[in-house]
Design a protein around this motif. Structure first.
Motif, PDB file in Angstrom:
ATOM      1  N   SER A  28     -26.736  -3.317  12.323  1.00  0.00           N
ATOM      2  CA  SER A  28     -27.181  -3.459  13.713  1.00  0.00           C
ATOM      3  C   SER A  28     -26.342  -4.505  14.449  1.00  0.00           C
ATOM      4  O   SER A  28     -25.644  -5.327  13.837  1.00  0.00           O
ATOM      5  CB  SER A  28     -28.657  -3.858  13.754  1.00  0.00           C
ATOM      6  N   ASP A  29     -26.447  -4.494  15.770  1.00  0.00           N
ATOM      7  CA  ASP A  29     -25.791  -5.524  16.578  1.00  0.00           C
ATOM      8  C   ASP A  29     -26.311  -6.907  16.198  1.00  0.00           C
ATOM      9  O   ASP A  29     -25.545  -7.872  16.125  1.00  0.00           O
ATOM     10  CB  ASP A  29     -26.044  -5.274  18.068  1.00  0.00           C
ATOM     11  N   ALA A  30     -27.621  -7.012  15.967  1.00  0.00           N
ATOM     12  CA  ALA A  30     -28.215  -8.301  15.593  1.00  0.00           C
ATOM     13  C   ALA A  30     -27.646  -8.803  14.271  1.00  0.00           C
ATOM     14  O   ALA A  30     -27.351  -9.999  14.118  1.00  0.00           O
ATOM     15  CB  ALA A  30     -29.733  -8.168  15.497  1.00  0.00           C
ATOM     16  N   PHE A  31     -27.479  -7.915  13.316  1.00  0.00           N
ATOM     17  CA  PHE A  31     -26.913  -8.294  12.019  1.00  0.00           C
ATOM     18  C   PHE A  31     -25.509  -8.870  12.203  1.00  0.00           C
ATOM     19  O   PHE A  31     -25.164  -9.913  11.637  1.00  0.00           O
ATOM     20  CB  PHE A  31     -26.870  -7.088  11.079  1.00  0.00           C
ATOM     21  N   SER A  32     -24.692  -8.197  13.025  1.00  0.00           N
ATOM     22  CA  SER A  32     -23.327  -8.664  13.264  1.00  0.00           C
ATOM     23  C   SER A  32     -23.321 -10.014  13.969  1.00  0.00           C
ATOM     24  O   SER A  32     -22.497 -10.886  13.655  1.00  0.00           O
ATOM     25  CB  SER A  32     -22.560  -7.636  14.101  1.00  0.00           C
ATOM     26  N   ALA A  33     -24.243 -10.201  14.912  1.00  0.00           N
ATOM     27  CA  ALA A  33     -24.328 -11.479  15.621  1.00  0.00           C
ATOM     28  C   ALA A  33     -24.733 -12.606  14.673  1.00  0.00           C
ATOM     29  O   ALA A  33     -24.195 -13.724  14.744  1.00  0.00           O
ATOM     30  CB  ALA A  33     -25.310 -11.366  16.776  1.00  0.00           C
ATOM     31  N   LEU A  34     -25.666 -12.332  13.769  1.00  0.00           N
ATOM     32  CA  LEU A  34     -26.091 -13.346  12.814  1.00  0.00           C
ATOM     33  C   LEU A  34     -24.988 -13.653  11.805  1.00  0.00           C
ATOM     34  O   LEU A  34     -24.825 -14.805  11.378  1.00  0.00           O
ATOM     35  CB  LEU A  34     -27.356 -12.906  12.090  1.00  0.00           C
ATOM     36  N   GLU A  35     -24.249 -12.646  11.429  1.00  0.00           N
ATOM     37  CA  GLU A  35     -23.117 -12.851  10.521  1.00  0.00           C
ATOM     38  C   GLU A  35     -22.121 -13.828  11.151  1.00  0.00           C
ATOM     39  O   GLU A  35     -21.627 -14.745  10.486  1.00  0.00           O
ATOM     40  CB  GLU A  35     -22.451 -11.508  10.232  1.00  0.00           C
ATOM     41  N   TYR A  36     -21.855 -13.643  12.434  1.00  0.00           N
ATOM     42  CA  TYR A  36     -20.959 -14.548  13.161  1.00  0.00           C
ATOM     43  C   TYR A  36     -21.578 -15.947  13.246  1.00  0.00           C
ATOM     44  O   TYR A  36     -20.901 -16.951  12.995  1.00  0.00           O
ATOM     45  CB  TYR A  36     -20.698 -13.994  14.563  1.00  0.00           C
ATOM     46  N   ALA A  37     -22.861 -16.018  13.588  1.00  0.00           N
ATOM     47  CA  ALA A  37     -23.523 -17.313  13.748  1.00  0.00           C
ATOM     48  C   ALA A  37     -23.544 -18.101  12.448  1.00  0.00           C
ATOM     49  O   ALA A  37     -23.195 -19.291  12.414  1.00  0.00           O
ATOM     50  CB  ALA A  37     -24.943 -17.104  14.275  1.00  0.00           C
ATOM     51  N   PHE A  38     -23.938 -17.452  11.345  1.00  0.00           N
ATOM     52  CA  PHE A  38     -24.031 -18.155  10.070  1.00  0.00           C
ATOM     53  C   PHE A  38     -22.668 -18.498   9.487  1.00  0.00           C
ATOM     54  O   PHE A  38     -22.572 -19.369   8.614  1.00  0.00           O
ATOM     55  CB  PHE A  38     -24.860 -17.345   9.074  1.00  0.00           C
ATOM     56  N   SER A  39     -21.626 -17.847   9.952  1.00  0.00           N
ATOM     57  CA  SER A  39     -20.282 -18.225   9.509  1.00  0.00           C
ATOM     58  C   SER A  39     -19.828 -19.524  10.170  1.00  0.00           C
ATOM     59  O   SER A  39     -18.843 -20.139   9.752  1.00  0.00           O
ATOM     60  CB  SER A  39     -19.273 -17.107   9.821  1.00  0.00           C
ATOM     61  N   ASN A  40     -20.578 -19.956  11.206  1.00  0.00           N
ATOM     62  CA  ASN A  40     -20.237 -21.173  11.934  1.00  0.00           C
ATOM     63  C   ASN A  40     -21.284 -22.275  11.822  1.00  0.00           C
ATOM     64  O   ASN A  40     -21.013 -23.421  12.176  1.00  0.00           O
ATOM     65  CB  ASN A  40     -20.029 -20.853  13.417  1.00  0.00           C
ATOM     66  N   SER A  41     -22.499 -21.936  11.364  1.00  0.00           N
ATOM     67  CA  SER A  41     -23.573 -22.928  11.327  1.00  0.00           C
ATOM     68  C   SER A  41     -24.642 -22.512  10.320  1.00  0.00           C
ATOM     69  O   SER A  41     -24.826 -21.321  10.054  1.00  0.00           O
ATOM     70  CB  SER A  41     -24.215 -23.058  12.724  1.00  0.00           C
ATOM     71  N   GLU A  42     -25.353 -23.508   9.783  1.00  0.00           N
ATOM     72  CA  GLU A  42     -26.502 -23.249   8.924  1.00  0.00           C
ATOM     73  C   GLU A  42     -27.802 -23.286   9.717  1.00  0.00           C
ATOM     74  O   GLU A  42     -28.872 -22.991   9.187  1.00  0.00           O
ATOM     75  CB  GLU A  42     -26.554 -24.279   7.792  1.00  0.00           C
ATOM     76  N   ASP A  43     -27.713 -23.670  10.993  1.00  0.00           N
ATOM     77  CA  ASP A  43     -28.886 -23.802  11.865  1.00  0.00           C
ATOM     78  C   ASP A  43     -28.848 -22.674  12.900  1.00  0.00           C
ATOM     79  O   ASP A  43     -28.186 -22.788  13.939  1.00  0.00           O
ATOM     80  CB  ASP A  43     -28.874 -25.168  12.550  1.00  0.00           C
ATOM     81  N   VAL A  44     -29.524 -21.583  12.588  1.00  0.00           N
ATOM     82  CA  VAL A  44     -29.475 -20.387  13.439  1.00  0.00           C
ATOM     83  C   VAL A  44     -30.896 -19.937  13.768  1.00  0.00           C
ATOM     84  O   VAL A  44     -31.735 -19.790  12.875  1.00  0.00           O
ATOM     85  CB  VAL A  44     -28.706 -19.231  12.758  1.00  0.00           C
ATOM     86  N   VAL A  45     -31.148 -19.739  15.046  1.00  0.00           N
ATOM     87  CA  VAL A  45     -32.437 -19.233  15.510  1.00  0.00           C
ATOM     88  C   VAL A  45     -32.194 -17.937  16.270  1.00  0.00           C
ATOM     89  O   VAL A  45     -31.342 -17.879  17.159  1.00  0.00           O
ATOM     90  CB  VAL A  45     -33.145 -20.245  16.435  1.00  0.00           C
ATOM     91  N   MET A  46     -32.945 -16.923  15.916  1.00  0.00           N
ATOM     92  CA  MET A  46     -32.892 -15.658  16.646  1.00  0.00           C
ATOM     93  C   MET A  46     -34.104 -15.582  17.554  1.00  0.00           C
ATOM     94  O   MET A  46     -35.234 -15.791  17.114  1.00  0.00           O
ATOM     95  CB  MET A  46     -32.875 -14.485  15.662  1.00  0.00           C
ATOM     96  N   VAL A  47     -33.871 -15.299  18.825  1.00  0.00           N
ATOM     97  CA  VAL A  47     -34.945 -15.211  19.805  1.00  0.00           C
ATOM     98  C   VAL A  47     -35.076 -13.755  20.236  1.00  0.00           C
ATOM     99  O   VAL A  47     -34.103 -13.127  20.643  1.00  0.00           O
ATOM    100  CB  VAL A  47     -34.658 -16.095  21.034  1.00  0.00           C
TER     101      VAL A  47
END
Length: 199
Positions: A73-92
């Motif tokens: 999903s688009d959300a999965f790809s966005a989280l993959e990008y986010a977690f590659s840059n930070s350990e602190d990720v919140v999805m709203v």
């Protein structure tokens, strides 16, 4: 730095849910429209943008355009990008809407990203591996615990407590409990999801 990934369906009270200062904001597909409407600065947009009515919103914005024919999903790809840059990720967002299949897919994200937090108007969802965790009685009136894989858990400080309970992935026992004062959750084995909900 905290990364905030905003997904459709976007909560109406967006600015009341989370602070948007000193964070990196990713708009997932059509969520971009709601972020612009709420005057929230967007650092990047990720998606196939098949549901974005106004493509002009992408102008001058760092964008990762995905192929509509894809395995995640688009959300999965966005989280993959986010977690590659930070350990602190919140999805709203991403929890409610007309597509219940997307809701289910978003809950499955905890298998891949156990440190993820998902929030919307009425819920806060996190997952926990082995350890002891405490939760204060706050604006969330109810909590539910479900097992991502077979887990051995104990709880105290709730209306219905558990002692060394082996929770299977198919077990609904953890549905709809209440914090009496301070909830203590001990995960002795496994990986569980905790959903806290308002009335």
């Amino acid at each position: 730095m905290r990364f905030i990934v905003v997904c459709p369906k976007v909560p109406q009270n967006l600015k009341q849910l989370i602070a948007f200062e000193n964070v990196f904001v990713i708009a997932v597909d059509a969520a971009l429209k709601d972020l612009v409407k709420n005057h929230i600065h967007v650092d990047a947009a990720i998606g196939d943008f098949d549901s974005l009515e106004n493509p002009q919103l992408l102008e001058n914005l760092p964008t990762i355009k995905l192929n509509p024919v894809k395995d995640v999903s688009d959300a999965f790809s966005a989280l993959e990008y986010a977690f590659s840059n930070s350990e602190d990720v919140v999805m709203v967002g991403g929890l409610f809407g007309s597509r219940i299949d997307h809701l289910y897919a978003n809950l499955l994200l905890f298998h891949h990203y156990p440190k993820l937090t998902i929030i919307d108007e009425g819920n806060k969802i996190q997952s926990f591996t082995e350890g002891t965790y405490t939760f204060e009685k706050d604006e969330y009136d109810y909590f539910s615990i479900f097992s991502i894989n077979e887990s051995l858990i104990s709880t105290s400080g709730s209306k219905y407590n558990l002692t060394d309970f082996r929770m299977k992935t198919s077990d609904p026992l953890g549905l709809s409990n209440e914090i009496e004062d301070t909830l203590t959750l001990t995960v002795k084995q496994g990986h569980v999801i905790v959903i806290r909900s308002k009335k």
